[in-house]
Design a protein around this motif. Sequence first.
Motif, PDB file in Angstrom:
ATOM      1  N   ASN A   1       0.817  -1.214   0.000  1.00  0.00           N
ATOM      2  CA  ASN A   1       0.000   0.000   0.000  1.00  0.00           C
ATOM      3  C   ASN A   1       0.852   1.265   0.000  1.00  0.00           C
ATOM      4  OD1 ASN A   1      -2.983  -0.618   0.132  1.00  0.00           O
ATOM      5  ND2 ASN A   1      -2.232  -1.978   1.742  1.00  0.00           N
ATOM      6  N   TYR A   2       2.008   1.216   0.661  1.00  0.00           N
ATOM      7  CA  TYR A   2       2.925   2.360   0.615  1.00  0.00           C
ATOM      8  C   TYR A   2       3.407   2.600  -0.813  1.00  0.00           C
ATOM      9  CZ  TYR A   2       7.178   5.105   1.179  1.00  0.00           C
ATOM     10  OH  TYR A   2       8.154   6.060   1.053  1.00  0.00           O
ATOM     11  N   LEU A   3       3.786   1.527  -1.502  1.00  0.00           N
ATOM     12  CA  LEU A   3       4.261   1.655  -2.880  1.00  0.00           C
ATOM     13  C   LEU A   3       3.155   2.163  -3.796  1.00  0.00           C
ATOM     14  CD1 LEU A   3       6.416  -1.590  -3.211  1.00  0.00           C
ATOM     15  CD2 LEU A   3       7.228   0.759  -3.034  1.00  0.00           C
ATOM     16  N   VAL A   4       1.937   1.689  -3.586  1.00  0.00           N
ATOM     17  CA  VAL A   4       0.808   2.155  -4.403  1.00  0.00           C
ATOM     18  C   VAL A   4       0.615   3.657  -4.234  1.00  0.00           C
ATOM     19  CG1 VAL A   4      -1.697   2.065  -4.672  1.00  0.00           C
ATOM     20  CG2 VAL A   4      -0.403  -0.054  -4.484  1.00  0.00           C
ATOM     21  N   ARG A   5       0.656   4.116  -2.988  1.00  0.00           N
ATOM     22  CA  ARG A   5       0.473   5.548  -2.737  1.00  0.00           C
ATOM     23  C   ARG A   5       1.581   6.383  -3.378  1.00  0.00           C
ATOM     24  NH1 ARG A   5      -1.193   3.500   2.377  1.00  0.00           N
ATOM     25  NH2 ARG A   5       0.911   3.783   3.232  1.00  0.00           N
ATOM     26  N   GLN A   6       2.812   5.884  -3.282  1.00  0.00           N
ATOM     27  CA  GLN A   6       3.939   6.648  -3.801  1.00  0.00           C
ATOM     28  C   GLN A   6       3.987   6.646  -5.328  1.00  0.00           C
ATOM     29  OE1 GLN A   6       6.070   8.531  -1.879  1.00  0.00           O
ATOM     30  NE2 GLN A   6       4.607   7.966  -0.280  1.00  0.00           N
ATOM     31  N   MET A   7       3.635   5.524  -5.942  1.00  0.00           N
ATOM     32  CA  MET A   7       3.798   5.384  -7.388  1.00  0.00           C
ATOM     33  C   MET A   7       2.586   5.836  -8.182  1.00  0.00           C
ATOM     34  SD  MET A   7       5.867   1.764  -7.581  1.00  0.00           S
ATOM     35  CE  MET A   7       6.042   1.856  -9.368  1.00  0.00           C
ATOM     36  N   THR A   8       1.408   5.781  -7.571  1.00  0.00           N
ATOM     37  CA  THR A   8       0.200   6.113  -8.331  1.00  0.00           C
ATOM     38  C   THR A   8      -0.489   7.379  -7.848  1.00  0.00           C
ATOM     39  OG1 THR A   8      -1.342   4.848  -6.929  1.00  0.00           O
ATOM     40  CG2 THR A   8      -0.170   3.634  -8.662  1.00  0.00           C
ATOM     41  N   GLY A   9      -0.183   7.803  -6.620  1.00  0.00           N
ATOM     42  CA  GLY A   9      -0.834   8.991  -6.090  1.00  0.00           C
ATOM     43  C   GLY A   9      -2.210   8.733  -5.512  1.00  0.00           C
ATOM     44  N   LEU A  10      -2.664   7.468  -5.514  1.00  0.00           N
ATOM     45  CA  LEU A  10      -3.967   7.132  -4.944  1.00  0.00           C
ATOM     46  C   LEU A  10      -3.819   7.007  -3.426  1.00  0.00           C
ATOM     47  CD1 LEU A  10      -6.937   6.374  -5.439  1.00  0.00           C
ATOM     48  CD2 LEU A  10      -6.204   3.985  -5.619  1.00  0.00           C
ATOM     49  N   GLN A  11      -4.364   7.948  -2.700  1.00  0.00           N
ATOM     50  CA  GLN A  11      -4.135   8.035  -1.260  1.00  0.00           C
ATOM     51  C   GLN A  11      -5.188   7.259  -0.465  1.00  0.00           C
ATOM     52  OE1 GLN A  11      -1.279   9.393  -0.039  1.00  0.00           O
ATOM     53  NE2 GLN A  11      -0.788   9.602  -2.216  1.00  0.00           N
ATOM     54  N   LEU A  12      -5.162   5.940  -0.609  1.00  0.00           N
ATOM     55  CA  LEU A  12      -5.999   5.059   0.199  1.00  0.00           C
ATOM     56  C   LEU A  12      -5.115   4.305   1.182  1.00  0.00           C
ATOM     57  CD1 LEU A  12      -8.445   3.462  -2.411  1.00  0.00           C
ATOM     58  CD2 LEU A  12      -8.800   5.480  -0.985  1.00  0.00           C
ATOM     59  N   ARG A  13      -5.644   4.014   2.354  1.00  0.00           N
ATOM     60  CA  ARG A  13      -4.866   3.271   3.331  1.00  0.00           C
ATOM     61  C   ARG A  13      -4.696   1.821   2.924  1.00  0.00           C
ATOM     62  NH1 ARG A  13      -8.413   6.059   7.992  1.00  0.00           N
ATOM     63  NH2 ARG A  13      -9.854   5.870   6.241  1.00  0.00           N
ATOM     64  N   ASP A  14      -5.650   1.283   2.187  1.00  0.00           N
ATOM     65  CA  ASP A  14      -5.557  -0.111   1.744  1.00  0.00           C
ATOM     66  C   ASP A  14      -6.314  -0.247   0.420  1.00  0.00           C
ATOM     67  OD1 ASP A  14      -5.273  -2.808   1.447  1.00  0.00           O
ATOM     68  OD2 ASP A  14      -6.393  -3.381   3.237  1.00  0.00           O
ATOM     69  N   SER A  15      -5.583  -0.336  -0.661  1.00  0.00           N
ATOM     70  CA  SER A  15      -6.223  -0.422  -1.974  1.00  0.00           C
ATOM     71  C   SER A  15      -6.024  -1.776  -2.637  1.00  0.00           C
ATOM     72  CB  SER A  15      -5.669   0.667  -2.905  1.00  0.00           C
ATOM     73  OG  SER A  15      -4.269   0.520  -3.073  1.00  0.00           O
ATOM     74  N   VAL A  16      -5.316  -2.701  -1.968  1.00  0.00           N
ATOM     75  CA  VAL A  16      -4.961  -3.958  -2.625  1.00  0.00           C
ATOM     76  C   VAL A  16      -5.688  -5.167  -2.025  1.00  0.00           C
ATOM     77  CG1 VAL A  16      -2.712  -3.083  -3.307  1.00  0.00           C
ATOM     78  CG2 VAL A  16      -2.936  -4.290  -1.126  1.00  0.00           C
ATOM     79  N   GLY A  17      -6.632  -4.951  -1.125  1.00  0.00           N
ATOM     80  CA  GLY A  17      -7.387  -6.058  -0.533  1.00  0.00           C
ATOM     81  C   GLY A  17      -8.357  -6.680  -1.524  1.00  0.00           C
ATOM     82  N   GLY A  18      -8.786  -7.894  -1.223  1.00  0.00           N
ATOM     83  CA  GLY A  18      -9.655  -8.611  -2.147  1.00  0.00           C
ATOM     84  C   GLY A  18     -11.125  -8.261  -2.042  1.00  0.00           C
ATOM     85  N   MET A  19     -11.546  -7.644  -0.924  1.00  0.00           N
ATOM     86  CA  MET A  19     -12.953  -7.309  -0.739  1.00  0.00           C
ATOM     87  C   MET A  19     -13.205  -5.879  -1.203  1.00  0.00           C
ATOM     88  SD  MET A  19     -15.329  -7.954   2.604  1.00  0.00           S
ATOM     89  CE  MET A  19     -17.113  -8.101   2.425  1.00  0.00           C
ATOM     90  N   LYS A  20     -14.008  -5.755  -2.239  1.00  0.00           N
ATOM     91  CA  LYS A  20     -14.298  -4.453  -2.833  1.00  0.00           C
ATOM     92  C   LYS A  20     -15.739  -4.415  -3.299  1.00  0.00           C
ATOM     93  CE  LYS A  20      -9.639  -3.876  -4.775  1.00  0.00           C
ATOM     94  NZ  LYS A  20      -9.113  -5.216  -4.484  1.00  0.00           N
ATOM     95  N   ALA A  21     -16.250  -3.210  -3.485  1.00  0.00           N
ATOM     96  CA  ALA A  21     -17.563  -3.014  -4.090  1.00  0.00           C
ATOM     97  C   ALA A  21     -17.406  -1.970  -5.198  1.00  0.00           C
ATOM     98  CB  ALA A  21     -18.583  -2.548  -3.057  1.00  0.00           C
ATOM     99  N   PHE A  22     -18.102  -2.173  -6.302  1.00  0.00           N
ATOM    100  CA  PHE A  22     -18.000  -1.232  -7.409  1.00  0.00           C
ATOM    101  C   PHE A  22     -19.234  -1.355  -8.295  1.00  0.00           C
ATOM    102  CE2 PHE A  22     -15.497  -5.047  -8.022  1.00  0.00           C
ATOM    103  CZ  PHE A  22     -15.954  -5.566  -9.223  1.00  0.00           C
TER     104      PHE A  22
END
Length: 322
Positions: A149-170
Amino acid sequence: MTQNSFIVNSLKKTMELSVVLPVHNEEKNIEFVYKELVDELKRIGKKYEIIFVNDGSTDKSFEKLVSISSKDKHVRVVKLLSNYGQSTALAAGIEQASGDWIVTMDSDGQHDPKDIAGLIEPLPYYHVVAGWRRKRGGLNKSLPNKIANYLVRQMTGLQLRDSVGGMKAFTKQVSELVPLYGDMHRYLPVLAKWKGFRVTERPVSVRRRKSGRTHYKLKRIFGGFFDLMTVKFFVSYSTRLSHFFSVVGFTGLSAGFLIGLYYLIQKFFFGVHLMTEVASLILSVLLILLGVNFICFGFIADMISFDAISSGRKTYVIEKVL
C-alpha cells in the motif's frame, strides 16, 4: 426457453447486487461461507445473486457448488476449464454478473459478509469502494500489505490506506471499462481512478480461516511489486506506448549522434586520428541503432495495443455456466 433460463433472465432485469467469489479448493469452507452470505444479503434487503467461480479446483468444491445452486435460484456457478488465477476467475464471474453493484470477496471465510452493507453504502456517490483491512494477523501478512500500500500511494498517487485487498464493491460500469488480467484485481481502485471513477474506502475485518491453509505466501510481495510496475506503466502509457519508447529511443539516438558528431569535429578540425577511438565510435553507432529500434518498437506496441483492445480478446475459457 427452459425454466432455469427464464429465472436467470428475470433476475437479470431486476438485479441490484451481485457478489462474486472465486473458489479454488475450498470444499470445507463453501457451505459456511454460503450460509453466512445468504443471511446477510437477506438482511440487506436488495435483490441479489451470488456467483461462485470454480477456478480449476481439484477437490470437491465444484460438486458442493452444484448442490447449492440446485437448491437456491440466487446462486450461479461458473466453472473454468483450468486454474487461471484469482484475477481471471474474478473477471469471469464479473462478466456473468448482472447486478448494478458488484461485490468481490474470498471464499475461504476470512472476509465477513457483514461488511458488505458498509461497502455498498457509498456506491450512490462513488464508483469503487475498497475494503480497508485495519488489522491483519501475522507478520507475513501485515508487512507485505503495508509495503504494497505504501508503494501504491507513492507510485500512483492514490491516497488510500488499503487499496490492494480482495474485498471491494464497485458499479457495473466500472467492470465494463476496467479490464482484469494477471493479478490486476488487487489494483482495481488504481485502474478505476485512472479511468476517472470516484474511489473511496471503508473498513472491513479479516478473520481466521475456518478450514484449510492460506494461499498467501511472503514471496507474493515480489510478484505484487512487478504487477504494480505494470499498472504504473499501463496507467501512464497504455494508450500512448510510442511516447515511452520514443523518449528512450530519442535519448539513445541523440546520445549516439552527439558522440559521433564530437569525434567528427575532432577529426576534421583538430586532426585527431579516429583509430584510437574505435570503442567510442562503436558505442555511437550502437546507440543510434538502439534509438531507431526503440522508436520502431513504440509504433509496433501501439498497433498491438490497439488490436488487443479492438478485438476484445478474453484470457480464459468457461467450460459451463449453471
